[in-house]
Design a protein around this motif. Structure first.
Motif, short mmCIF file in Angstrom:
data_model
loop_
_atom_site.label_atom_id
_atom_site.label_comp_id
_atom_site.label_asym_id
_atom_site.label_seq_id
_atom_site.Cartn_x
_atom_site.Cartn_y
_atom_site.Cartn_z
N MET A 87 -23.59 7.53 -10.78
CA MET A 87 -22.24 7.99 -11.05
C MET A 87 -21.29 6.80 -11.03
N GLN A 88 -20.16 6.93 -11.68
CA GLN A 88 -19.18 5.86 -11.76
C GLN A 88 -17.81 6.38 -11.34
N ILE A 89 -17.04 5.53 -10.66
CA ILE A 89 -15.73 5.90 -10.14
C ILE A 89 -14.73 4.82 -10.54
N ASP A 90 -13.51 5.24 -10.85
CA ASP A 90 -12.46 4.29 -11.22
C ASP A 90 -11.13 5.01 -11.15
N SER A 91 -10.06 4.24 -11.17
CA SER A 91 -8.70 4.79 -11.16
C SER A 91 -7.87 4.06 -12.20
N THR A 92 -6.87 4.76 -12.73
CA THR A 92 -6.00 4.19 -13.74
C THR A 92 -4.68 4.93 -13.71
N PRO A 93 -3.58 4.28 -14.08
CA PRO A 93 -2.31 5.01 -14.18
C PRO A 93 -2.38 6.07 -15.26
N LEU A 94 -1.93 7.27 -14.94
CA LEU A 94 -1.89 8.36 -15.91
C LEU A 94 -0.59 8.25 -16.70
N ASP A 95 -0.71 8.33 -18.01
CA ASP A 95 0.44 8.13 -18.89
C ASP A 95 1.30 9.39 -18.98
N VAL A 96 1.67 9.92 -17.83
CA VAL A 96 2.51 11.11 -17.76
C VAL A 96 3.50 10.93 -16.62
N LEU A 97 4.77 11.19 -16.87
CA LEU A 97 5.77 11.18 -15.83
C LEU A 97 5.75 12.51 -15.08
N THR A 130 -3.29 5.12 -5.25
CA THR A 130 -4.65 5.40 -4.81
C THR A 130 -4.96 4.61 -3.54
N LYS A 131 -5.42 5.32 -2.52
CA LYS A 131 -5.83 4.72 -1.26
C LYS A 131 -7.31 4.97 -1.05
N ALA A 132 -7.85 4.29 -0.02
CA ALA A 132 -9.27 4.47 0.28
C ALA A 132 -9.57 5.91 0.67
N ALA A 133 -8.62 6.57 1.32
CA ALA A 133 -8.84 7.97 1.69
C ALA A 133 -8.95 8.85 0.46
N ASP A 134 -8.23 8.52 -0.63
CA ASP A 134 -8.32 9.32 -1.84
C ASP A 134 -9.70 9.18 -2.48
N ALA A 135 -10.28 7.98 -2.44
CA ALA A 135 -11.64 7.81 -2.96
C ALA A 135 -12.64 8.60 -2.15
N SER A 136 -12.43 8.68 -0.84
CA SER A 136 -13.33 9.49 -0.01
C SER A 136 -13.15 10.97 -0.29
N VAL A 137 -11.92 11.40 -0.62
CA VAL A 137 -11.70 12.79 -0.98
C VAL A 137 -12.47 13.15 -2.25
N CYS A 191 -18.79 1.06 -8.97
CA CYS A 191 -17.34 0.92 -8.88
C CYS A 191 -16.95 -0.51 -9.18
N ASP A 192 -15.66 -0.74 -9.40
CA ASP A 192 -15.16 -2.09 -9.59
C ASP A 192 -14.72 -2.64 -8.24
N HIS A 193 -13.99 -3.74 -8.27
CA HIS A 193 -13.58 -4.40 -7.02
C HIS A 193 -12.14 -4.05 -6.65
N GLY A 194 -11.71 -2.83 -6.96
CA GLY A 194 -10.41 -2.38 -6.50
C GLY A 194 -10.38 -2.22 -4.99
N LYS A 195 -9.20 -2.36 -4.42
CA LYS A 195 -9.09 -2.31 -2.95
C LYS A 195 -9.54 -0.98 -2.39
N ALA A 196 -9.30 0.09 -3.12
CA ALA A 196 -9.67 1.41 -2.61
C ALA A 196 -11.18 1.61 -2.58
N PHE A 197 -11.93 0.90 -3.45
CA PHE A 197 -13.36 1.14 -3.56
C PHE A 197 -14.20 0.15 -2.76
N ILE A 198 -13.68 -1.03 -2.53
CA ILE A 198 -14.44 -2.00 -1.72
C ILE A 198 -13.95 -2.02 -0.28
N SER A 199 -13.09 -1.09 0.07
CA SER A 199 -12.57 -1.01 1.44
C SER A 199 -13.68 -0.58 2.39
#
Length: 507
Positions: A87-97, A130-137, A191-199
């Motif tokens: 499986m793969q995990i990642d985060s990105t800004p959603l283009d919606v206000l 996005t925080k590390a707790a959100d990745a765990s959720v 995962c990539d090396h984002g702070k939330a995923f390598i925490s």
């Protein structure tokens, strides 16, 4: 000329004339004082047109960097023959206000988890940051059935889908009222090396659930191309139909979007969850083609049902303590005054046997394992390894703030009162949340005192509610402990009201 084109990979975009000039400079450095015949300007431009094909040397810098990071060999992908194998995990800004509290319009981040074998989006959450707790959720939501919610059509039930609901129901009773979203337990997550995923927190959560975490190569998005393409598809198939769509870049953004109708963060999260079940999971995917029938593209639910017959299904129920395990941890000593975290003091009667004691964990020098929720600073959990349980410890000044809030609001209150006491900081945080709850002030002078940063912090804090899965503290019967106070205040009963009595007569 090739060297000049390669140098522009990480630089800002420039014109063809600069690249031609740079090629002349490189040629002069190599030749030294020797006279060399340099081609004409027209020939150099034709040479550049041949050598720069596909490199985006004069185009978008973002596209140019992406092309330069692609591996030179043919593309490949780790084979996955069972749900959850890769499986793969990642985060990105959603283009919606979205409309946060106090009228703040701001973009949020989307974090998603996708299965390679079935292309199923097993979990997707929206958060201000996005925080590390959100990745765990995400891990907890992936292994937990999605329950039908009020207002959803009956067609979204798992019993109405192609998923083998009857057979799964005999193994997992939680699927009785579940929506048509597969329940997948990850084996390996890329995962990539984002702070939330390598925490440390996310790594500890993966170890607790028995998941192998595989970080990708740095600056190599092709190592997790499936999730990158999936997030881009969410922007194409879902985000552009939502009110407040901003487009993927500034040149594609409309005008005055913040003044139009916008969804709140919980409402947009509800729409996203429904869209994943109603659209994504039943949409034919081009990557889900069987070699025996290459002309047909299967849906993620159909692929999951086909693979489930060969790999089986093992439910993984999560209790309240399991959610505590997924929260961020820290190691601290339990002093006579309790536990202090960022100028906050947590104390309780149940800590009496643990004060100034060794935890028994020699690797941590006798410190105690403490788990905390970054979206709720009202309580922490201390692991008592001797008794094999979690101890819920509340914040000492909890009575000063009537609503839960996160560390973002607390950090802002610390900045406002840098030399204040803990009680003063608590009052500043309470005032910040109270101003946000009151809404925009009609008084211009009062509104001017509130900075945009204060409104932004309060809105983002209230937009990230605490998890309802975390259990309440154990009762006195369960723990065997006594109330915090040894003495009770005297009870003064109220007298009966006599309508015939003279109200002005003094007793």
């Amino acid at each position: 000329m090739r060297q000049a084109i390669a140098e522009s990979a990480d630089a800002s975009s420039k014109t063809i004339g600069f690249t031609v000039w740079r090629a002349r400079q490189i040629l002069a450095e190599r030749a030294g004082e020797e006279a060399m015949d340099v081609p004409t300007q027209r020939k150099l431009y034709r040479l550049f047109a041949k050598l720069a094909v596909g490199s985006h040397t004069t185009g978008s810098a973002r596209t140019r960097r992406s092309v330069a990071l692609r591996p030179p060999g043919p593309f490949g992908e780790a084979p996955a023959g069972a749900p959850g194998e890769v499986m793969q995990i990642d985060s990105t800004p959603l283009d919606v206000l979205v409309r946060l509290d106090d009228g703040i319009a701001e973009k949020v981040e989307l974090t998603a988890l996708v299965d390679i074998a079935t292309r199923s989006i097993t979990a997707a959450v929206l958060r201000p940051t996005t925080k590390a707790a959100d990745a765990s959720v995400l891990l907890a939501r992936s292994v937990t059935p999605e329950t039908m919610r009020p207002g959803w059509p009956e067609a979204l039930r798992m019993s109405r889908s192609v998923l083998p609901h009857r057979r799964l129901l005999t193994l997992d009773e939680r699927l009785e009222h579940a929506a048509a979203r597969p329940v997948i337990v990850p084996e390996t997550i890329v995962c990539d090396h984002g702070k939330a995923f390598i925490s440390h927190n996310f790594r500890a959560s993966c170890r607790y659930l028995g998941i192998n975490l595989q970080p990708a190569h740095k600056a190599t998005p092709t190592d997790k191309g499936t999730i990158e393409k999936t997030l881009a598809s969410v922007a194409t198939l879902f985000a552009q139909f939502a009110a407040g769509y901003t487009g993927r870049s500034a040149d594609r953004r409309g005008q005055h979007l913040q003044d139009g109708p916008l969804w709140s963060l919980p409402e947009l999260q509800e729409l996203l969850d429904e869209w994943v079940i109603a659209v994504w999971q039943v949409r034919p995917h081009d990557a889900l083609r069987d070699p025996d029938s290459p002309g047909r593209a299967f849906t993620p639910n159909e692929k999951y049902a086909a693979l489930l017959s060969s790999c089986g299904y093992v439910p993984l129920p999560l209790s309240g303590e399991d959610y505590i395990e997924l929260l961020p941890e820290r190691w601290q000593a339990i002093n006579s005054y309790g536990i202090r975290i960022k100028h906050r003091t947590y104390d309780g009667r149940e800590l009496n046997p643990l004060r100034r004691q060794h935890s028994g964990v020699t690797e941590k020098k006798g410190l105690w394992e403490i788990h905390h929720d970054p979206y709720d600073v009202t309580r922490v959990w201390v692991r008592d390894r001797r008794a094999g349980r979690w101890i819920t410890v509340y914040w000492k000044h909890l009575h000063r703030v009537g609503v839960p809030f996160g560390e973002m609001a607390w950090d802002r209150a610390v900045q406002q009162v840098p030399d204040g006491t803990e009680a003063q900081i608590a009052d500043a945080a309470a005032a910040l949340l109270q101003r946000a709850h009151a809404g925009p002030s009609q008084n211009a002078e009062a509104a001017g005192k509130r900075s945009r940063r204060d409104r932004r912090i309060a809105a983002r804090t209230r937009a990230a509610p605490t998890s309802s899965q975390i259990p309440d503290p154990p009762t006195i019967e369960e723990t065997g402990s006594e109330p915090a106070d040894d003495t009770l205040a005297p009870v003064i009963p109220l007298g009966l009201f006599d309508p015939l009595e003279d109200p002005w007569r003094r007793p």
